[in-house]
Design an enzyme around this catalytic site. Sequence first.
Site, PDB file in Angstrom:
ATOM      1  N   ASN A   9      53.925  28.889  25.176  1.00 30.33           N
ATOM      2  CA  ASN A   9      53.734  27.831  24.178  1.00 30.33           C
ATOM      3  C   ASN A   9      53.796  26.498  24.923  1.00 30.33           C
ATOM      4  O   ASN A   9      54.882  26.027  25.264  1.00 30.33           O
ATOM      5  CB  ASN A   9      54.846  27.919  23.114  1.00 30.33           C
ATOM      6  CG  ASN A   9      54.757  26.775  22.126  1.00 30.33           C
ATOM      7  OD1 ASN A   9      53.799  26.003  22.126  1.00 30.33           O
ATOM      8  ND2 ASN A   9      55.764  26.665  21.260  1.00 30.33           N
ATOM      9  N   LYS A  11      53.239  23.684  23.834  1.00 32.70           N
ATOM     10  CA  LYS A  11      53.633  22.571  22.952  1.00 32.70           C
ATOM     11  C   LYS A  11      52.652  21.407  23.151  1.00 32.70           C
ATOM     12  O   LYS A  11      51.477  21.653  23.426  1.00 32.70           O
ATOM     13  CB  LYS A  11      55.102  22.186  23.173  1.00 32.70           C
ATOM     14  CG  LYS A  11      56.008  23.421  23.052  1.00 32.70           C
ATOM     15  CD  LYS A  11      57.475  23.116  22.967  1.00 32.70           C
ATOM     16  CE  LYS A  11      58.259  24.418  22.847  1.00 32.70           C
ATOM     17  NZ  LYS A  11      59.701  24.220  22.743  1.00 32.70           N
ATOM     18  N   HIS A  95      57.209  27.880  13.981  1.00 27.59           N
ATOM     19  CA  HIS A  95      58.043  27.410  15.099  1.00 27.59           C
ATOM     20  C   HIS A  95      59.084  26.422  14.573  1.00 27.59           C
ATOM     21  O   HIS A  95      58.802  25.627  13.672  1.00 27.59           O
ATOM     22  CB  HIS A  95      57.168  26.744  16.171  1.00 27.59           C
ATOM     23  CG  HIS A  95      57.930  26.523  17.446  1.00 27.59           C
ATOM     24  ND1 HIS A  95      58.802  25.471  17.608  1.00 27.59           N
ATOM     25  CD2 HIS A  95      57.994  27.243  18.589  1.00 27.59           C
ATOM     26  CE1 HIS A  95      59.356  25.555  18.817  1.00 27.59           C
ATOM     27  NE2 HIS A  95      58.881  26.629  19.430  1.00 27.59           N
ATOM     28  N   GLU A  97      60.208  23.732  15.663  1.00 26.81           N
ATOM     29  CA  GLU A  97      59.846  22.306  15.739  1.00 26.81           C
ATOM     30  C   GLU A  97      58.993  21.923  14.532  1.00 26.81           C
ATOM     31  O   GLU A  97      59.107  20.821  14.001  1.00 26.81           O
ATOM     32  CB  GLU A  97      59.129  22.029  17.070  1.00 26.81           C
ATOM     33  CG  GLU A  97      60.123  22.061  18.234  1.00 26.81           C
ATOM     34  CD  GLU A  97      59.539  22.468  19.570  1.00 26.81           C
ATOM     35  OE1 GLU A  97      58.310  22.444  19.742  1.00 26.81           O
ATOM     36  OE2 GLU A  97      60.346  22.826  20.456  1.00 26.81           O
ATOM     37  N   GLU A 167      63.903  32.706  18.126  1.00 31.76           N
ATOM     38  CA  GLU A 167      64.138  31.514  18.941  1.00 31.76           C
ATOM     39  C   GLU A 167      65.308  30.728  18.354  1.00 31.76           C
ATOM     40  O   GLU A 167      65.117  29.934  17.423  1.00 31.76           O
ATOM     41  CB  GLU A 167      62.888  30.622  18.941  1.00 31.76           C
ATOM     42  CG  GLU A 167      61.670  31.271  19.554  1.00 31.76           C
ATOM     43  CD  GLU A 167      60.724  30.229  20.152  1.00 31.76           C
ATOM     44  OE1 GLU A 167      60.352  30.405  21.316  1.00 31.76           O
ATOM     45  OE2 GLU A 167      60.391  29.240  19.475  1.00 31.76           O
ATOM     46  N   GLY A 173      64.619  24.405  24.845  1.00 26.29           N
ATOM     47  CA  GLY A 173      64.502  23.196  25.653  1.00 26.29           C
ATOM     48  C   GLY A 173      65.834  22.615  26.101  1.00 26.29           C
ATOM     49  O   GLY A 173      65.904  21.500  26.590  1.00 26.29           O
ATOM     50  N   SER A 212      64.744  28.685  26.474  1.00 23.98           N
ATOM     51  CA  SER A 212      65.170  28.488  27.867  1.00 23.98           C
ATOM     52  C   SER A 212      65.046  29.744  28.732  1.00 23.98           C
ATOM     53  O   SER A 212      65.891  30.001  29.592  1.00 23.98           O
ATOM     54  CB  SER A 212      66.605  27.931  27.911  1.00 23.98           C
ATOM     55  OG  SER A 212      66.661  26.666  27.277  1.00 23.98           O
TER      56      SER A 212
END
Length: 253
Positions: A9, A11, A95, A97, A167, A173, A212
Amino acid sequence: MRKPIVAANWKMHGSRQMTRELISAVDEGLDNGWSVEVLVCPPFVYIDEASKQLAGTDILLGAQHLNPNPGGAHTGEISASMLVDLGCSHVIVGHSERRAMYGDDDQVVAANFVAAQEAGLVPVLCVGESLEEREQGITDQVVCEQLSAVLDAAGVEAFANAVVAYEPVWAIGTGKTATPEQAQAVHKTIRGLIAGHSDKIAGDLRILYGGSVKGSNAQALFGMPDIDGGLIGGASLKADEFVAICAAAGTLE
Ligand code: 13P
């Protein structure tokens, strides 16, 4: 045995040049003997560039988002059929985010999942708890609610043609990976929820871990019984790291 998947991904990173260089370096690094499906999800505007670069390789192409409507007056949006037209086989939905910053609630995520499948795309459904939720001890509840919203809308049969990615938001991140045991516990819960509807579909479902993942921790994670590969953010932007993660998934005993 379930064949692992390692998905990149990207992003909101990249350029046309990076798309060409990164895909070419990843393709060169992959070994045909590894038993792993590799998927790359660039930003919308680089999908076409990636599609050309991927022609003739075994690497799969996906998008990071879609709009569930088939077309029409939706300024700035991208439909499932447009993604199919560009050569995508997969699309990420839900996701964290997008859930946190762009209003993708469980209903939106379920609609995106259904629209993706109707167009022939394989949805990669992301679920995961925040740090606060983990500290409150409600991780399983949060993840099961997110999953149930899609199960209710799409039915268990839909999961025969889908991928789930666990996730944990606190691991994305941050450099703080869930331990293999922490991740395995949630993956087992996810598979158990699906098994409550169909043992066969649960047994075949690929459940990826994201948060991560690096070359150095991938093998321990992917060695767990219910972890079937990874959804990779930061490390997918470095060819050598990403290839190392693919190697870890593709060479499991
Ligand atoms: P990182 O690998 O950068 O933690 O991101 C994970 C992720 O969000 C993939 O979708």
